[in-house]
Design an enzyme around this catalytic site. Structure first.
Site, PDB file in Angstrom:
ATOM      1  N   GLY A 198     -26.490  80.575 -16.404  1.00  0.00           N
ATOM      2  CA  GLY A 198     -26.395  81.387 -15.314  1.00  0.00           C
ATOM      3  C   GLY A 198     -25.120  82.732 -15.917  1.00  0.00           C
ATOM      4  O   GLY A 198     -25.606  82.600 -17.594  1.00  0.00           O
ATOM      5  N   CYS A 199     -24.578  82.954 -15.211  1.00  0.00           N
ATOM      6  CA  CYS A 199     -23.738  84.748 -15.378  1.00  0.00           C
ATOM      7  C   CYS A 199     -23.190  84.455 -14.929  1.00  0.00           C
ATOM      8  O   CYS A 199     -22.859  85.192 -13.561  1.00  0.00           O
ATOM      9  CB  CYS A 199     -24.488  85.974 -16.452  1.00  0.00           C
ATOM     10  SG  CYS A 199     -25.922  84.839 -17.705  1.00  0.00           S
TER      11      CYS A 199
END
Lengths: 508, 366
Positions: free
Chosen positions: B16-17
């Site tokens: 995720g980011c």
């Protein structure tokens, strides 16, 4: 019983009649087309002959007092790992008749089923699963050759206009079709049912090699017309009646030989549609006698495209055999828009048992090898791949698509939906369920409207399940599953098998 | 190309980011401090296993040369890479990328940059038939696949990527990002769940002057990578983002699709929408989906794509990842969170959430 011939002693089934429940109503006598039940005038009661029972369960289903049970015959041969009962019985039969042993439906032998060894993925945490009850979940599929790229030009208003013209496609609302079952091998009631069901579902059914009765031309948009080596019922109007033309080179249940329709099944309507004499066997030649090599196939493909003025995609159906990948590559290069790969578990109306049970390879391996080969050669886009043979449930379909199929043909499952019990005697023309028979009395056991609804229900049920599985994997469109082998993991397969299937082992 | 043996046996990173991008439409130069601050605001969107920046307009004196940024595990790997580069390119400049020691950054590789022009076709050892850009791509792929321990992490003109294992603010400090001024910045903060952290695996991911930062997991990766292999792109980096980069290169550069159409390949309209379009448009979108189905990006994503002329943001077609866009004068911001934008530009002219699947394409005006 001393004088009973040996093959009548070792029959497959035993009819178990509960004397207290039986009311001697003779329903079983009327229902059994094999005369296993009969009225004994001397005893004034219904009796039966176990040796005639084929295990279709028709009598059991219709017995008003539930007095009947059909069981496996529990009389056993001495245990022998080599000489298993099936071989012993076959020898008894052949010693009596001197003939090739005919069978019907798909092979019951223990050929590995790779679908059972492949497991599907589902999303957890890092990507959300998608709920098809609340979000769009798209199954629409186009079969046919695709260009390797699209070209656009700028319109007057600056908006792009598509320059590339796509070759003809078949549009399917769900990636399933009813596979080739000829009119003759199954009766007209079921052909109407398939045609109407396919039309309502927005999919296609395949005529099989027996031609198309003119009264069904109105369902042409959802019909694939087949051209096989016998050329039964093939003429200009027929070729232009459907949404695609399929050349049948081989059939998974009997690679290397042509179709069989026993004369018993050829009545007036079948004779007219097939353009063969009444009551004569319709045996297709093993090869097409105008195709002795790949360049000949190219000519037939283009002859059919010419005949249909390039309005229709041309499909080529091959049996899954050892060199399926190389063959399919040749077929695509010869101009086929769709390649059908029919594996060795595929059904048939009639095939020699030796061939059905021993020739060919499982569809999963052939499908995976073909898909990979076409990609390696950069020609995968030039044809769609349809997988056929023994797809039992929606999960099999999902796995086939993940291995690389664009769509799946089902036939055995469709027959089961209308009541088939896989007794495998389709070649006798006596199907007690009214499916593989053209006997008017038997055929009317299939009501086209009921059959149509059952077929619609089956495809809808599978489509819903496919949507659920797709959503679970975090995908909302079928094209993202197609060839996406990362969604599959193998359990208990060898390295060679996993390399061919292009999948990792579970846990990796 | 033929898929390499056991090409299906890949390990893929899942993450995720947080993402941030900014473009100045008049090519006004924005100091590196801005993206670095914005990313620090979204500290919690990463876990310290990857951060990075891409900047456009940072090498104005060498603008006509390909700027190769390399990370090498050893001096030997750098030498091997240099040998390969020498065969294919004329080296105009070769220097270490300036860095400073940062407590939080450990085990940094050797980072080096070359300014290059490709040799003429006849002088190349191989790849003689390729046009200039295809040739550069081929050499980058060759080095990344064949030169052990060396990795080209940026290869465009007048642009460069700076990335590694660490929080983005630490990476910014390490690479002295505040010393650069650019008219487009993209930045990334990473939350991988299964990789030990590899410098090459950090974002932005770049190829030629494309740079991509990406928040999401591409559930269609398995087919995207096979489709790319058919088109001669080998995925070697174990990240989803790599497929986005190669697909962009294939669709926009090689197939000549507009960015808008490319967005519609990645996040196509639904069939029920297409069915309601006027005939000509319906024909176009049907063909687009039927032809490029294997290039569709399925699964949750928000991506920012930088190139020398453009900043381009896109969400998946059901918007499963956040993306917010804001304008201030000639500047346009795109970010996972509005807070990151407000941190660096408190007063904004306009802020909006782009619709699912609707690309936001901002081009430079000069």
């Amino acid at each position: 019983m001393l004088l009973t011939p040996i093959n009548r002693n070792y029959h497959d089934f035993k009819i178990d009649r509960d004397k207290d429940l039986c009311i001697n109503c003779k329903v079983c006598v009327r229902q059994c087309s094999y005369q296993a039940h009969y009225w004994d005038e001397n005893r004034k009661k219904v009796m039966h002959d176990n040796s005639k029972c084929v295990g279709c369960h028709r009598c059991e289903a219709l017995c008003p007092t539930a007095a009947l049970n059909i069981r496996q015959n529990d009389s056993e041969f001495r245990t022998n790992a080599l000489w298993r009962p099936v071989f012993i019985k076959n020898i008894y039969k052949q010693a009596d008749t001197g003939g090739v042993l005919l069978t019907g439906m798909g092979s019951p032998v223990d050929i590995p089923i790779y679908y059972d060894k492949l497991l599907l993925d589902a999303s957890q945490v890092t990507n959300p699963s998608i709920d098809p009850l609340r979000e769009p979940m798209e199954l629409r599929t186009f079969l046919g050759a695709k260009p390797d790229r699209l070209e656009f030009e700028k319109g007057k208003d600056g908006k792009p206009i598509l320059k590339t013209k796509l070759t003809p496609q078949i549009q399917l609302e769900t990636p399933l079709m009813f596979s080739a079952m000829s009119f003759g091998s199954i009766n007209f009631n079921l052909h109407i049912a398939m045609a109407r069901a396919a039309t309502k579902l927005g999919i296609c059914y395949n005529t099989g090699e027996g031609g198309l009765h003119p009264s069904l031309y109105m369902y042409g948009k959802n019909t694939i017309v087949q051209v096989a080596s016998g050329r039964f019922g093939v003429h200009r109007d027929y070729l232009n009646a459907g949404a695609a033309i399929e050349i049948k080179i081989g059939q998974g249940a009997k690679p290397g030989i042509g179709g069989h329709l026993p004369g018993e099944k050829i009545n007036a309507k079948v004779s007219e549609t097939r353009m063969v004499p009444l009551g004569s066997d319709a045996i297709s030649p093993a090869p097409h006698h105008d195709i002795y090599s790949i360049e000949d196939l190219l000519q037939l493909i283009y002859a059919l495209k010419e005949a249909s003025e390039y309005r229709l995609p041309v499909s080529v159906k091959i049996a899954a055999v050892h060199n399926a990948a190389a063959i399919a590559s040749g077929v695509v290069r010869a101009g086929a828009d769709i390649v059908v790969i029919d594996g060795m578990r595929g059904g048939t109306g009639a095939a020699p048992g030796m061939i059905r049970d021993n020739v060919g390879i499982p569809v999963e391996l052939a499908l995976a090898a073909v898909d990979q080969r076409l990609r390696d050669e950069g020609i995968r886009h030039r044809a769609s791949i349809v997988a056929a043979s023994g797809h039992r449930c929606s999960a099999d379909v999902v796995k086939a698509i993940a291995l690389g199929a664009d769509a799946v043909y089902i036939a055995t499952a469709a027959l089961l939906a209308v009541g088939c019990t896989l007794c495998a005697r389709c070649y006798t023309g006596k199907c007690p369920w009214g499916i593989a028979t053209n006997d008017a009395e038997l055929a009317k056991r299939q009501n086209p409207e009921v059959a149509e609804q059952k077929l619609i229900n089956l495809i809808q049920a599978w489509s819903h399940e496919i949507q659920e599985m797709l959503g679970g994997m975090g995908l909302n469109s079928i094209e993202s599953l197609r060839g996406n082998r990362d969604k599959l993991r193998a359990v208990g397969l060898s390295q060679a098998e996993m390399d061919i299937l292009g999948v990792k082992h579970a846990g990796k | 190309m033929k898929a390499p043996l056991r090409y299906h046996e890949f390990d893929k990173d899942i993450s995720g980011c947080g993402i941030f991008g900014v473009i100045h439409k008049k090519r006004g130069l924005i100091p590196g401090h801005m993206p670095s601050c914005a990313m620090a605001t979204m500290h919690d969107r990463g876990n310290g296993l990857g951060g990075g920046f891409a900047a456009y307009g940072i090498y104005p004196e060498q603008a006509d040369k390909y700027a190769f940024h390399l990370m090498c595990e050893t001096e030997g790997a750098l030498e091997s890479a240099r040998e390969v580069i020498t065969k294919f390119f004329t080296i105009h400049d070769s220097q270490p990328i300036p860095t400073r020691k940062v407590l939080a950054i450990k085990n940094a590789p050797i980072v080096w940059r070359f300014f290059l022009t490709p040799k003429r076709k006849g002088e190349r050892p191989t790849f003689r038939d390729l046009g200039e850009e295809d040739f550069v791509v081929a050499v980058v792929m060759h080095i990344n696949a064949k030169v052990h321990g060396a990795f080209v992490f940026s290869s465009g003109k007048n642009m460069g990527a700076f990335k590694g294992v660490g929080f983005p603010e630490d990476i910014a400090e390490f690479f002295r990002v505040e010393d650069y001024r650019a008219y487009i910045w993209t930045a990334h903060n990473r939350f991988p769940t299964n990789t030990p952290g590899w410098w090459g695996g950090a974002h932005p991911f770049t190829l030629l002057d494309w740079s991509i930062v990406h928040n999401g997991e591409i559930s269609s990766y398995g087919i995207n990578m096979r489709y790319l292999c058919e088109n001669d792109y080998l995925c070697t980096l174990m990240t989803d983002t790599e497929v986005v980069a190669y697909l962009l290169d294939l669709l926009v550069r090689r197939h000549g699709l507009s960015r808008k159409l490319c967005s519609k390949v990645f996040a196509p309209p639904f069939w029920d929408e297409i069915d309601r379009m006027p005939p000509e448009e319906k024909r176009m979108y049907t063909a687009l989906r039927a032809t490029y189905g294997s290039a569709m990006l399925n699964g949750p994503f928000a991506i920012l794509v930088g190139s020398s002329k453009c900043l381009w943001g896109l969400n998946d077609r059901v918007k499963l990842r956040p993306l917010v866009v804001a304008e201030k004068g000639d500047m346009v911001f795109m970010s996972s969170e509005e807070s990151a934008i407000r941190e660096v530009q408190p007063d904004l002219d306009r802020v909006w959430m782009p619709k699912a699947g609707e690309p936001v394409i901002v081009e430079t005006e000069v």
